[in-house]
Scaffold this active site. Structure first.
Site, PDB file in Angstrom:
ATOM      1  N   CYS A 116       0.733  -1.292  -0.008  1.00  0.00           N
ATOM      2  CA  CYS A 116       0.152  -0.241   0.009  1.00  0.00           C
ATOM      3  C   CYS A 116       0.868   1.145  -0.104  1.00  0.00           C
ATOM      4  O   CYS A 116       0.221   2.270  -0.254  1.00  0.00           O
ATOM      5  CB  CYS A 116      -1.013   0.008   1.247  1.00  0.00           C
ATOM      6  SG  CYS A 116      -2.086  -1.338   1.213  1.00  0.00           S
ATOM      7  N   HIS A 256      -3.419   6.960   3.062  1.00  0.00           N
ATOM      8  CA  HIS A 256      -3.778   5.726   2.542  1.00  0.00           C
ATOM      9  C   HIS A 256      -5.261   5.350   2.974  1.00  0.00           C
ATOM     10  O   HIS A 256      -5.586   5.367   4.485  1.00  0.00           O
ATOM     11  CB  HIS A 256      -3.113   4.516   2.892  1.00  0.00           C
ATOM     12  CG  HIS A 256      -3.397   3.226   2.551  1.00  0.00           C
ATOM     13  ND1 HIS A 256      -3.890   2.920   1.269  1.00  0.00           N
ATOM     14  CD2 HIS A 256      -3.364   1.882   3.030  1.00  0.00           C
ATOM     15  CE1 HIS A 256      -4.332   1.567   1.209  1.00  0.00           C
ATOM     16  NE2 HIS A 256      -3.966   0.774   2.442  1.00  0.00           N
ATOM     17  N   ASN A 286     -10.204  -0.182   0.209  1.00  0.00           N
ATOM     18  CA  ASN A 286      -8.908  -0.311   0.077  1.00  0.00           C
ATOM     19  C   ASN A 286      -8.406  -0.569  -1.220  1.00  0.00           C
ATOM     20  O   ASN A 286      -8.438  -1.861  -1.676  1.00  0.00           O
ATOM     21  CB  ASN A 286      -8.215  -1.036   1.271  1.00  0.00           C
ATOM     22  CG  ASN A 286      -6.585  -1.023   1.511  1.00  0.00           C
ATOM     23  OD1 ASN A 286      -6.082  -0.539   0.434  1.00  0.00           O
ATOM     24  ND2 ASN A 286      -6.287  -1.555   2.438  1.00  0.00           N
TER      25      ASN A 286
HETATM   26  O1  UT7 Z   1      -4.044  -1.633   3.650  1.00  0.00           O
HETATM   27  C1  UT7 Z   1      -2.946  -2.610   4.305  1.00  0.00           C
HETATM   28  C2  UT7 Z   1      -3.037  -2.463   5.674  1.00  0.00           C
HETATM   29  N1  UT7 Z   1      -4.387  -3.222   6.292  1.00  0.00           N
HETATM   30  C3  UT7 Z   1      -4.883  -2.310   7.079  1.00  0.00           C
HETATM   31  O2  UT7 Z   1      -4.560  -1.253   7.382  1.00  0.00           O
HETATM   32  C4  UT7 Z   1      -6.115  -3.212   7.673  1.00  0.00           C
HETATM   33  C5  UT7 Z   1      -6.007  -3.201   9.417  1.00  0.00           C
HETATM   34  N2  UT7 Z   1      -7.230  -3.581  10.018  1.00  0.00           N
HETATM   35  C6  UT7 Z   1      -8.441  -3.389  10.072  1.00  0.00           C
HETATM   36  O3  UT7 Z   1      -8.934  -2.342   9.466  1.00  0.00           O
HETATM   37  C7  UT7 Z   1      -9.246  -4.043  10.906  1.00  0.00           C
HETATM   38  O4  UT7 Z   1      -8.638  -4.664  11.935  1.00  0.00           O
HETATM   39  C8  UT7 Z   1     -10.548  -4.948  10.291  1.00  0.00           C
HETATM   40  C9  UT7 Z   1     -11.342  -3.888   9.823  1.00  0.00           C
HETATM   41  C10 UT7 Z   1      -9.730  -5.832   9.556  1.00  0.00           C
HETATM   42  C11 UT7 Z   1     -11.078  -5.442  11.463  1.00  0.00           C
HETATM   43  O5  UT7 Z   1     -11.630  -4.698  12.433  1.00  0.00           O
HETATM   44  P1  UT7 Z   1     -11.440  -5.160  13.982  1.00  0.00           P
HETATM   45  O6  UT7 Z   1     -12.096  -3.912  14.557  1.00  0.00           O
HETATM   46  O7  UT7 Z   1      -9.949  -5.366  14.378  1.00  0.00           O
HETATM   47  O8  UT7 Z   1     -12.449  -6.411  14.021  1.00  0.00           O
HETATM   48  P2  UT7 Z   1     -11.829  -7.684  14.658  1.00  0.00           P
HETATM   49  O9  UT7 Z   1     -10.927  -8.242  13.506  1.00  0.00           O
HETATM   50  O10 UT7 Z   1     -11.161  -7.697  15.972  1.00  0.00           O
HETATM   51  O11 UT7 Z   1     -13.218  -8.601  14.696  1.00  0.00           O
HETATM   52  C12 UT7 Z   1     -14.197  -8.007  15.729  1.00  0.00           C
HETATM   53  C13 UT7 Z   1     -15.340  -8.980  15.476  1.00  0.00           C
HETATM   54  C14 UT7 Z   1     -15.184 -10.454  15.577  1.00  0.00           C
HETATM   55  O12 UT7 Z   1     -16.067 -11.000  16.166  1.00  0.00           O
HETATM   56  P3  UT7 Z   1     -15.966 -11.702  17.695  1.00  0.00           P
HETATM   57  O13 UT7 Z   1     -14.670 -12.565  18.000  1.00  0.00           O
HETATM   58  O14 UT7 Z   1     -15.796 -10.325  18.484  1.00  0.00           O
HETATM   59  O15 UT7 Z   1     -17.293 -12.167  17.992  1.00  0.00           O
HETATM   60  C15 UT7 Z   1     -15.052 -10.812  14.095  1.00  0.00           C
HETATM   61  O16 UT7 Z   1     -15.360 -12.197  13.887  1.00  0.00           O
HETATM   62  O17 UT7 Z   1     -16.237  -8.739  14.237  1.00  0.00           O
HETATM   63  C16 UT7 Z   1     -16.137 -10.246  13.469  1.00  0.00           C
HETATM   64  N3  UT7 Z   1     -15.981  -9.553  12.276  1.00  0.00           N
HETATM   65  C17 UT7 Z   1     -17.019  -9.268  11.475  1.00  0.00           C
HETATM   66  N4  UT7 Z   1     -18.375  -9.163  11.657  1.00  0.00           N
HETATM   67  C18 UT7 Z   1     -19.203  -8.692  10.745  1.00  0.00           C
HETATM   68  C19 UT7 Z   1     -14.982  -9.587  11.503  1.00  0.00           C
HETATM   69  N5  UT7 Z   1     -15.345  -9.279  10.244  1.00  0.00           N
HETATM   70  C20 UT7 Z   1     -16.642  -9.037  10.050  1.00  0.00           C
HETATM   71  C21 UT7 Z   1     -17.383  -8.573   9.042  1.00  0.00           C
HETATM   72  N6  UT7 Z   1     -18.690  -8.534   9.390  1.00  0.00           N
HETATM   73  N7  UT7 Z   1     -17.124  -8.587   7.756  1.00  0.00           N
END
Ligand code: UT7
Length: 329
Positions: A116, A256, A286
């Site tokens: 990125c 970004h 993204n």
């Molecule tokens: O560009 C390259 C670099 N990449 C980035 O900068 C991405 C960086 N990461 C992020 O933006 C975030 O970590 C994400 C958007 C990918 C995820 O957000 P998060 O706040 O870190 O969520 P999480 O992965 O901790 O998940 C929280 C909850 C989980 O459920 P439980 O375990 O709390 O029951 C996930 O299973 O949200 C759940 N979850 C979803 N729910 C509905 C994960 N993805 C989804 C989804 N829809 N699409």
């Protein structure tokens, strides 16, 4: 003799027409518009549906957009630097394909893999070539067909990414505009948190890698998130401090577009007011290295000569950075 600067003199862009909305994704997997909007800030993303076309197609369209707006003789371009994590093929370079298809006959062309952060790395490289006096006209093309690398059964990554391309013509000038400074850092220990498991020489494609779904983006989201928040915020603050820039001095911040909450953190750390921050993540998601030049493309008409612009990005590697430039037209 006055210093030679490397200034952007034209921008092109292209996004495919087809949109994939949060509601459509919610039909495909266990997710919701509410989750994606509040956790990431994306409403829809563009998808190149034609399976016969790769990232080069998007890049070619962006270059054609630039050429149609600005009177450029392709034969005067001396170098093409393409940034992509989704090359048409492992070889030859996607840059070579784009150069061939856009009539760029007198240049050498190569790809940069900086995920990125690709545009920041490419503009830094282009500026170094130009400031030495050896090159005068370099084309940067950042193009990503992320939909080819996304597992549409994985709700953790599928909502995040979209397709698109942006390009910038960088030329030599004696005016006090263009590239001023950049800071770029790398931390290879990030590998385990963000990578593609197979398809390269360490693990070539096989029945097994396909069955195991190893040819897609693998991301440990929360770990990447924490690093992106910290590193993009700190490097943005660092480049401002190093160049004696206050938030008032900055005309535009272009982060970004990976997650609105990451952008919020950068805004908070740098004190740059929200109206100066360029955000289009809600429309495109993204688009990896294309996200910054797509922002330049969309805001081009609002920029004025001499505007102080800060770019910042974070991506797989990990590699991250910030770039300070003065707009040239
Ligand atoms: O560009 C390259 C670099 N990449 C980035 O900068 C991405 C960086 N990461 C992020 O933006 C975030 O970590 C994400 C958007 C990918 C995820 O957000 P998060 O706040 O870190 O969520 P999480 O992965 O901790 O998940 C929280 C909850 C989980 O459920 P439980 O375990 O709390 O029951 C996930 O299973 O949200 C759940 N979850 C979803 N729910 C509905 C994960 N993805 C989804 C989804 N829809 N699409």
């Amino acid at each position: 003799m006055s210093k030679i600067n490397a200034v952007i003199t034209g921008i092109g862009g292209y996004v495919p027409e087809d949109k994939l909305t949060n509601d459509e994704l919610s039909q495909m997997m266990d997710t919701s518009d509410e989750w994606i909007t509040t956790r990431v800030g994306i409403k829809e993303r563009r998808i190149l549906k034609d399976h016969s076309k790769g990232a080069s197609f998007l890049g070619i369209m962006a270059v054609k957009d630039l050429f149609s707006k600005k009177n450029v003789n392709p034969e005067e371009i001396e170098m093409v630097i393409c940034t992509t994590s989704t090359p048409d093929r492992i070889f030859p370079s996607t840059a070579s394909i784009i150069a061939e298809e856009t009539g760029i006959k007198n240049a050498y062309a190569y790809d940069i893999q900086a995920a990125c952060t690709g545009f920041i790395v490419a503009y830094t490289s282009a500026a170094n070539y130009i400031e030495t006096g050896r090159y005068k006209k370099i084309l940067i093309v950042s193009t990503e067909k992320m939909s080819a690398s996304v597992d549409y059964t994985d709700r953790g990554t599928a909502p995040l990414f979209g397709d698109g391309a942006g390009c910038a013509l960088v030329e030599a000038t004696n005016e006090e505009v263009g590239f001023v400074d950049s800071i770029i850092r790398n931390d290879g220990s990030g590998f385990k948190h963000l990578h593609m498991k197979a398809g390269g020489s360490a693990r070539p494609a096989s029945h097994e890698t396909v069955e195991n779904r190893e040819h897609f983006v693998y991301q440990e989201g929360t770990h990447v998130y924490k690093n992106a928040v910290w590193d993009m915020s700190e490097v943005s603050a660092e480049i401002m401090k190093k160049n004696n820039l206050s938030a008032d001095d900055v005309t535009w911040l272009i982060p970004h577009q990976a997650n609105l909450r990451i952008i919020d953190a950068v805004v908070k750390r740098t004190d740059i007011p929200y109206e100066k921050v360029i955000i289009n993540i809600q429309k495109y998601g993204n688009t990896s290295s294309a996200s910054i030049p797509i922002c330049l493309w969309e805001w081009e008409k609002q920029f004025k000569k001499g505007d102080t612009i800060i770019l910042t990005a974070f991506g797989a590697g990990f590699i991250w950075g910030a770039l300070y430039m003065k707009w040239g037209y």
